[in-house]
Design a protein around this motif. Structure first.
Motif, PDB file in Angstrom:
ATOM      1  N   GLY A 287       3.424  12.738  -2.880  1.00 47.21           N
ATOM      2  CA  GLY A 287       3.098  11.326  -2.792  1.00 47.21           C
ATOM      3  C   GLY A 287       4.008  10.564  -3.737  1.00 47.21           C
ATOM      4  O   GLY A 287       4.248  10.996  -4.859  1.00 47.21           O
ATOM      5  N   VAL A 288       4.549   9.434  -3.281  1.00 43.62           N
ATOM      6  CA  VAL A 288       5.552   8.689  -4.054  1.00 43.62           C
ATOM      7  C   VAL A 288       4.998   7.308  -4.382  1.00 43.62           C
ATOM      8  O   VAL A 288       4.712   6.519  -3.471  1.00 43.62           O
ATOM      9  CB  VAL A 288       6.869   8.557  -3.270  1.00 43.62           C
ATOM     10  N   ILE A 289       4.845   7.009  -5.655  1.00 42.43           N
ATOM     11  CA  ILE A 289       4.210   5.758  -6.065  1.00 42.43           C
ATOM     12  C   ILE A 289       5.058   4.547  -5.697  1.00 42.43           C
ATOM     13  O   ILE A 289       4.518   3.485  -5.353  1.00 42.43           O
ATOM     14  CB  ILE A 289       3.897   5.777  -7.583  1.00 42.43           C
ATOM     15  N   VAL A 290       6.394   4.661  -5.718  1.00 44.67           N
ATOM     16  CA  VAL A 290       7.240   3.509  -5.392  1.00 44.67           C
ATOM     17  C   VAL A 290       7.006   3.082  -3.949  1.00 44.67           C
ATOM     18  O   VAL A 290       6.746   1.909  -3.647  1.00 44.67           O
ATOM     19  CB  VAL A 290       8.730   3.841  -5.625  1.00 44.67           C
ATOM     20  N   ARG A 291       7.088   4.028  -3.016  1.00 47.47           N
ATOM     21  CA  ARG A 291       6.880   3.697  -1.611  1.00 47.47           C
ATOM     22  C   ARG A 291       5.419   3.328  -1.340  1.00 47.47           C
ATOM     23  O   ARG A 291       5.130   2.453  -0.524  1.00 47.47           O
ATOM     24  CB  ARG A 291       7.303   4.883  -0.737  1.00 47.47           C
ATOM     25  N   SER A 292       4.495   3.997  -2.024  1.00 47.27           N
ATOM     26  CA  SER A 292       3.074   3.708  -1.804  1.00 47.27           C
ATOM     27  C   SER A 292       2.707   2.303  -2.262  1.00 47.27           C
ATOM     28  O   SER A 292       1.996   1.568  -1.561  1.00 47.27           O
ATOM     29  CB  SER A 292       2.215   4.735  -2.534  1.00 47.27           C
ATOM     30  N   SER A 293       3.162   1.909  -3.441  1.00 43.09           N
ATOM     31  CA  SER A 293       2.862   0.564  -3.936  1.00 43.09           C
ATOM     32  C   SER A 293       3.510  -0.490  -3.048  1.00 43.09           C
ATOM     33  O   SER A 293       2.932  -1.559  -2.814  1.00 43.09           O
ATOM     34  CB  SER A 293       3.335   0.413  -5.382  1.00 43.09           C
ATOM     35  N   THR A 294       4.701  -0.205  -2.536  1.00 42.93           N
ATOM     36  CA  THR A 294       5.344  -1.125  -1.595  1.00 42.93           C
ATOM     37  C   THR A 294       4.524  -1.240  -0.315  1.00 42.93           C
ATOM     38  O   THR A 294       4.375  -2.331   0.250  1.00 42.93           O
ATOM     39  CB  THR A 294       6.765  -0.637  -1.260  1.00 42.93           C
ATOM     40  N   ASN A 295       3.980  -0.133   0.143  1.00 39.52           N
ATOM     41  CA  ASN A 295       3.150  -0.121   1.345  1.00 39.52           C
ATOM     42  C   ASN A 295       1.932  -1.018   1.180  1.00 39.52           C
ATOM     43  O   ASN A 295       1.611  -1.828   2.054  1.00 39.52           O
ATOM     44  CB  ASN A 295       2.713   1.320   1.634  1.00 39.52           C
TER      45      ASN A 295
END
Length: 699
Positions: A287-295
């Motif tokens: 799980g990647v926080i950068v892409r997740s927070s952008t999502n």
């Protein structure tokens, strides 16, 4: 939420995440020394498989910078085909961990160690990719990259350096100049660098993909190594990927108000994705926080956004591979340099400095850079254990001199600290009245003996010693020969003024007695936390509107502390409707929503509320009556006091929605309104259901 409404939000969000994932996946594959298709394959599998099976619907999974170092070492040792097999096996380990319901256990690892590990990884990535950015080749070890960096910087530079610097400039400036999330900085930077390379006719090294991507996938092969080495590599990838994924899932939970993550299910899904990715020749997935927070920021509502982003990547690779081959490798290296340096978070460094865990963070980071990932984490864990032991045996000693000498000893007092205590006590002038105040959560016999020996000697020299235990128990039990029995009583955190008056009858004023008790016993415990709040400012998560009734203590009934609740208290926990003429409550609401950015507003009523009784009886006049009439609550259908209080809470939630700032924040998904009912007799909290105006137990 209907499928149509979800897709209306999820499709645009998936496109934004897809645009970020393409350059990051290529860059991570390049930094790992893996085929570039391996990064894209991992992004597709992470999006589709974890999206379908995961327990954190809004989390986006794919190749992550946090695994770059360990994957690069594995590829260097065994080759990529064997690494793919190791990734598949690591996925199996993750599935077993999830089925064993060990998802929460991974979070027991010290966050200082985890973030120190990520900071070390980020520094390793930046040190290696800066060589690629400057037109050179990265070395296999961080210290070699650091050693060769001055010579690389002093050498002649090609278009690669220009393109890399341009990419970094766009990455840093783009978010300040362009506010729309539909054009992410990573995509803009790579596109601009690619266009510049085309205009200059640069011969800089470009992305190289196979002509038939699906026909040239690298399939796994069993590693040519002993079982022990293979097991170590498998466990390293499985554990690091699991911890990073679970920490990311917990962090994403804080960004939205939807369903909370099921960590065990998420761990099984991550394992299934890694097994699939390994079998298809892809990189490991987390799980990647950068892409997740952008999502989340792009407005995603369901797991469909995560799944679609994986589908878009697959379609783009199959249909538009020639476009990807125009990207300069220096641009991807520059993206990785920025991503790596951002893993070193200044906010986290300040947090760990405030909580006195910075040595653990720094030791872990330097250990990862100087040795390897597993050794660095091991050194960090050892540092965390030593810090914990140091804190366990540490005590605070204060000496105050006035009419009498007061020595206050707080914390844990064991034999290892008895020498320091003995030195402080021995330095006191002889022949005085001394009060030794013990605010202890532990006392062992060695430390007790040191204090007792000093007391006997001091009293023989003409002085007077009084030992007072704020929390009670330890010293007295030691004196009675019962030190090993039971535990100390819990600290006295609160009490009525009459209790303080009883404890300090000689005091002139009960409030003064309570204040002095706070300064003696509680202040030493909360001072570091309050000092941090004073320095960093308040950041409460919740506006808590409740009654001014003296029996209701908000921080007590919510088990919260300083800085957690922004409280508004008035008679009857009333929220006057917007524009009613009362600016006090309205100003507090606007300040909480617009300035403090609270995510929840809670209205809490309670049993035995005098304001509700007055409203039911209609007897209140004057200012009190005028205030209570602003409630707007209708009690005509209420059978008893409980239903009246519940109806009042429900009405105040309706009144809150008359405020434009509340309506706007709630519509944007940034704010949640809740109602509570506290039963004083039961000391139990209930949730208020506004639609039915009934209460339900808080689960």
């Amino acid at each position: 939420m209907s499928v149509f409404k979800a897709l209306r939000h999820d499709v645009p969000a998936s496109i934004v995440v897809f645009l970020i994932a393409i350059p990051l996946s290529l860059g991570i594959a390049a930094a790992s020394g893996a085929p570039l298709m391996a990064g894209l394959m991992a992004a597709v599998v992470g999006g589709v498989v974890v999206g379908l099976l995961g327990g954190a619907p809004l989390q986006v999974s794919g190749p992550a910078a946090g695994l770059t170092v360990i994957v690069a070492g594995t590829i260097h040792a065994y080759g990529f085909a064997a690494t793919a097999a190791i990734v598949a096996l690591a996925g199996g380990v993750q599935i077993l961990l999830g089925l064993a319901r060990l998802g929460r256990a991974a979070l027991a690892l010290s966050p200082a160690v985890v973030h120190g590990m990520l900071a070390g990884i980020g520094l390793v990535i930046a040190l290696s990719q800066v060589h690629v950015l400057l037109g050179g080749d990265a070395q296999s070890e961080a210290w070699k990259n650091l050693r060769d960096l001055p010579a690389q910087m002093a050498g002649q530079h090609s278009h690669s350096t220009l393109l890399g610097v341009l990419t970094i400039g766009v990455l840093l400036l783009w978010p300040r100049l362009v506010k729309t999330s539909l054009l992410p900085a990573a995509l803009a930077a790579v596109v601009i660098a690619t266009a510049t390379a085309a205009v200059l006719g640069s011969d800089a090294k470009r992305v190289d993909l196979p002509e038939a991507p699906l026909a040239e996938l690298t399939f796994p092969q069993w590693p040519d190594a002993g079982p022990g080495r293979i097991a170590l590599a498998v466990l390293a990838i499985a554990l690091v990927a699991s911890i990073e994924s679970l920490l990311s899932a917990v962090a994403v939970d804080r960004l939205h108000d939807g369903p909370r993550a099921d960590l065990n299910r998420e761990l099984v899904a991550q394992g299934a994705a890694n097994t699939t990715s390994g079998l298809l020749g892809g990189l490991p997935i987390t799980g990647v926080i950068v892409r997740s927070s952008t999502n989340v920021a792009a407005g995603a509502r369901t797991r469909m956004s995560t799944i679609l982003h994986g589908v878009w990547i697959a379609l783009f690779v199959l249909a538009c591979a020639p476009l990807l081959e125009m990207i300069p490798m220096a641009a991807l290296a520059a993206v990785l340099v920025v991503v790596g340096l951002r893993l070193i978070s200044l906010a986290q460094i300040r947090t760990y400095a405030r909580h006195r865990e910075l040595p653990t963070y720094v030791i872990t980071a330097l250990g990862v850079v100087a040795t390897d990932l597993l050794t660095g984490v091991g050194v960090g864990l050892a540092a965390a254990v030593l810090m914990m032991l140091w804190r366990l045996v540490r005590c605070d000693i204060r000496v105050e001199r006035a009419e009498e000498t007061r020595v206050t000893i707080s914390g844990t007092l064991a034999f290892v600290g008895s020498g320091r205590v003995a030195r402080v006590l021995a330095a006191l002038p002889v022949g005085e009245r001394v009060t030794v105040e013990l605010n202890l959560d532990y006392l062992d016999h060695g430390a007790f003996q040191a204090i007792e020996d000093w007391r006997e000697a001091y009293e023989k020299s003409g002085g007077t010693v009084t030992v007072h235990e704020t929390h009670g128990g330890w010293f007295q039990r030691a004196t009675d020969g019962r030190l090993g029995e039971g535990k100390t009583a819990p600290p006295r955190r609160f009490g009525s003024w009459t209790q303080w008056q009883h404890l300090d009858r000689q005091r002139r004023d009960a409030m003064e007695a309570g204040i002095r008790e706070f300064e003696r016993s509680v202040a030493p415990l909360v001072r570091p936390h309050l000092a941090g709040l004073a320095r960093d400012g308040q950041q409460p998560e919740q506006l808590f509107i409740t009654c001014a009734d003296s029996r209701l203590v908000p921080n007590l009934i919510t088990t919260s502390g300083p800085g957690d609740l922004f409280c508004v208290r008035n008679v009857g926990n009333i929220v006057p409707p917007y524009g009613s003429g009362d600016d006090s409550v309205g100003a507090s609401i606007e300040f909480a929503v617009n300035v403090l950015k609270v995510r929840t507003i809670t209205v809490c009523g309670h049993s035995g509320c005098g304001a509700v009784q007055a409203l039911r009886n209609g007897a209140a006049g004057g200012s009190l009556g005028a205030w209570l009439r602003q409630s707007g609550a209708d009690f005509s259908d209420c059978a008893d006091e409980e239903h009246c209080v519940t109806a009042n809470v429900a009405q105040q939630l309706l009144n809150l929605r008359t405020y434009p700032v509340v309506r706007d924040a709630e519509a944007a998904g940034r704010l949640t309104l809740t109602g509570l009912y506290f039963d004083l007799t039961e000391a139990r909290m209930y949730a208020v259901c506004p639609d039915r105006r009934v209460r339900e137990p808080v689960t």
